[in-house]
Design an enzyme around this catalytic site. Structure first.
Site, mmCIF file in Angstrom:
data_model
loop_
_atom_site.group_PDB
_atom_site.id
_atom_site.type_symbol
_atom_site.label_atom_id
_atom_site.label_comp_id
_atom_site.label_asym_id
_atom_site.label_seq_id
_atom_site.Cartn_x
_atom_site.Cartn_y
_atom_site.Cartn_z
ATOM 1 C CB SER A 254 -0.913 0.002 1.223
ATOM 2 O OG SER A 254 -0.147 0.133 2.406
ATOM 3 C CE LYS A 255 -2.248 6.231 -2.981
ATOM 4 N NZ LYS A 255 -3.122 7.430 -3.083
ATOM 5 N NE ARG A 256 1.365 -0.617 6.043
ATOM 6 C CZ ARG A 256 0.310 -1.310 5.636
ATOM 7 N NH1 ARG A 256 -0.735 -0.671 5.138
ATOM 8 N NH2 ARG A 256 0.280 -2.629 5.719
#
Length: 491
Positions: A254-256
């Site tokens: 994910s974007k994290r």
């Protein structure tokens, strides 16, 4: 059976790198097996529809060089398909299921459903989903309520007993107790648009999809889809649920974890060749050893038998390694062409573009090995086109050296450039090495301050050819400016 596979994204956001892998696997499978690959835009969720997301789908496929096999299909259509243009087909087939007692009208409002969930929780457990309260309504009564204009949805009448078997190429036979399957899901919404469950089944039948390659997050829905195929008395395609792509922490990417959309990687300066090569190796391996594959290689070598069941871990450093490899492999002219926009975005090519492009072309041979991404070019070569920031001592003084010593070294170095242009780079290397010895310095104590002063970075190309490209006028001016900055500090 002829291989026919599809990529079927929903245009609700930018293309995730996991979706890109699904597209690549389908595309390579079709090419390697002499089959066909087509695109289907699954835009039936109109509340989340985004025009920009549609553009991104086409841009991403074009950037990757994925070509669609387009030709006459059911009803004289030509691919790519757009589901919102096929709504009447889905309505017809949802009604067929109702007529065959395989689906039914549900008149529960959103408030009814919320109260139902609250009651399930109050009874001592988590919500178990729709309680099928409209399942046994008299069909004539339901038809009358529909005729009167009452708002409703169509729900699939799922099996209550026994189990449903899903045959998966990668995972084998998976049996699901029917009591654990999503209870009577909506297949046609109140706005007349189908849900994914109905639309993709109808489409895969009429589009003659032979195999469905999709992410493992769809595996829990697979038994429901098998049931819907069976309700129509249609042959289900062959399923292959692909392994998940995980971040470094073991959770779904994910974007994290960093960039995740194809657009992010494209704007960051990754080449399509690198993305294709690396992403294809996330869950697929040719022989466990070979890593480098051109697109045309994968169009011949890809097979489903070499897919892995295990989750794949996305390694950004490994992707950088692939990208650096392909950057080094580019011919000089194409690399220049790709870097010019990066320099312009960084504001480094203001003024005479032709003059800057010539200097860039001259600099690339010494900078190529420093580039991992196209976006590295302004950092590595920016010193040739803009003055480095020499206003602060920490930008000039290397770690483990003090300000006064560096100031003295730079003052001495002002004389080191006499005859520089008359010597080769190798001779200049030897010249500075000798000067360092004469001044009682390690070579790095002399060259690192010079590198910081002249290029503004410790990651610049080799120093001697960099100075030659920079020119002695700019070299002496930057050196004098840095000395003055340090002198002002040590007063």
């Amino acid at each position: 059976m002829k291989t026919r596979v599809r990529y079927a994204p929903s245009p609700t956001g930018l293309q995730h790198i996991g979706g890109v892998r699904t597209a690549l696997f389908n595309y390579f499978f079709a090419k390697a097996s002499g089959g066909e690959f087509f695109l289907r835009i699954e835009d039936t969720d109109q509340s989340r529809y985004d025009d920009r997301a549609v553009e991104d789908i086409y841009e991403t496929l074009a950037w990757l060089g994925i070509e669609l096999d387009e030709g006459p299909r059911e009803g004289g259509e030509f691919g790519p398909y757009v589901q919102s243009q096929r709504v009447e087909l889905y309505k017809t087939h949802s009604q067929k299921l109702v007529n065959d007692d395989k689906a039914y009208a549900c008149f529960c409002s959103s408030e009814d459903l919320e109260r139902m969930r609250e009651q399930q929780t109050a009874d001592g457990g988590a919500s178990t989903g729709y309680d099928r309260r409209c399942r046994d309504l008299d069909p004539n009564v339901a038809a009358g309520r529909i005729a009167s204009g009452e708002k409703h949805v169509i729900r699939f009448k799922g099996a209550l007993l026994g189990e449903t078997m899903v045959n998966d190429i990668l995972l084998g036979e998976v049996a699901w107790p029917n009591k654990n399957i999503n209870p009577d899901p909506v297949i046609l919404k109140s706005d007349g648009f189908p849900t994914y469950h109905l639309a993709h089944v109808v489409d895969d039948h009429f589009m003659q999809t032979s195999h469905v390659l999709r992410g493992q997050e769809w595996l829990p829905s697979a038994p429901l889809h098998v049931q819907i195929f069976e309700a129509f008395a249609w042959q289900a395609p062959i399923y292959c649920h692909l392994s998940m792509i995980m971040g470094s922490d073991g959770h779904k990417l994910s974007k994290r974890h960093g960039s995740t959309s194809a657009q992010d990687f494209r704007l960051a300066g990754y080449l399509p060749e690198a993305i294709i090569n690396y992403i294809t190796l996330l869950g697929w391996s040719f022989d466990g050893e070979r890593e480098l594959f051109e697109k045309q290689d994968l169009e011949k070598l890809f097979t489903l038998e070499k897919l892995s069941k295990s989750p794949a871990s996305f390694d950004y450093q490994k992707l950088d390694w692939f990208n650096a490899h392909y950057l080094r492999s580019l011919d000089h002219e194409r690399l220049c062409h790709l870097i010019v926009p990066e320099m312009q975005k960084a504001g480094l090519f203001a003024g005479n573009l032709t003059e800057h492009a010539i200097l860039l072309s001259q600099a690339l041979p010494i900078a190529r090995d420093r580039l991992h991404k196209l976006s590295d070019a302004p950092i590595v070569l920016g010193f040739l086109f803009a003055e480095p920031d020499l206003s602060k001592p920490e930008l000039i003084v290397p770690k483990k050296q003090n300000t006064a010593d560096v100031c003295a070294i730079l003052e001495k170095a002002q004389t080191a450039f006499v005859g520089f242009l008359d010597r080769s780079d190798e001779q200049n290397e030897a010249h500075f090495h000798q000067l360092a010895q004469d001044w009682g310095l390690k070579l790095g104590q002399l060259l690192m301050p010079l590198r910081l002063v002249l290029t503004g970075t410790s990651a610049s190309p080799p120093l001697m050819p960099s100075i030659r490209l920079l020119g002695l006028e700019k070299t002496t001016r930057r050196l004098a400016k840095a000395i003055q900055t340090l002198k002002d500090l040590v007063k």
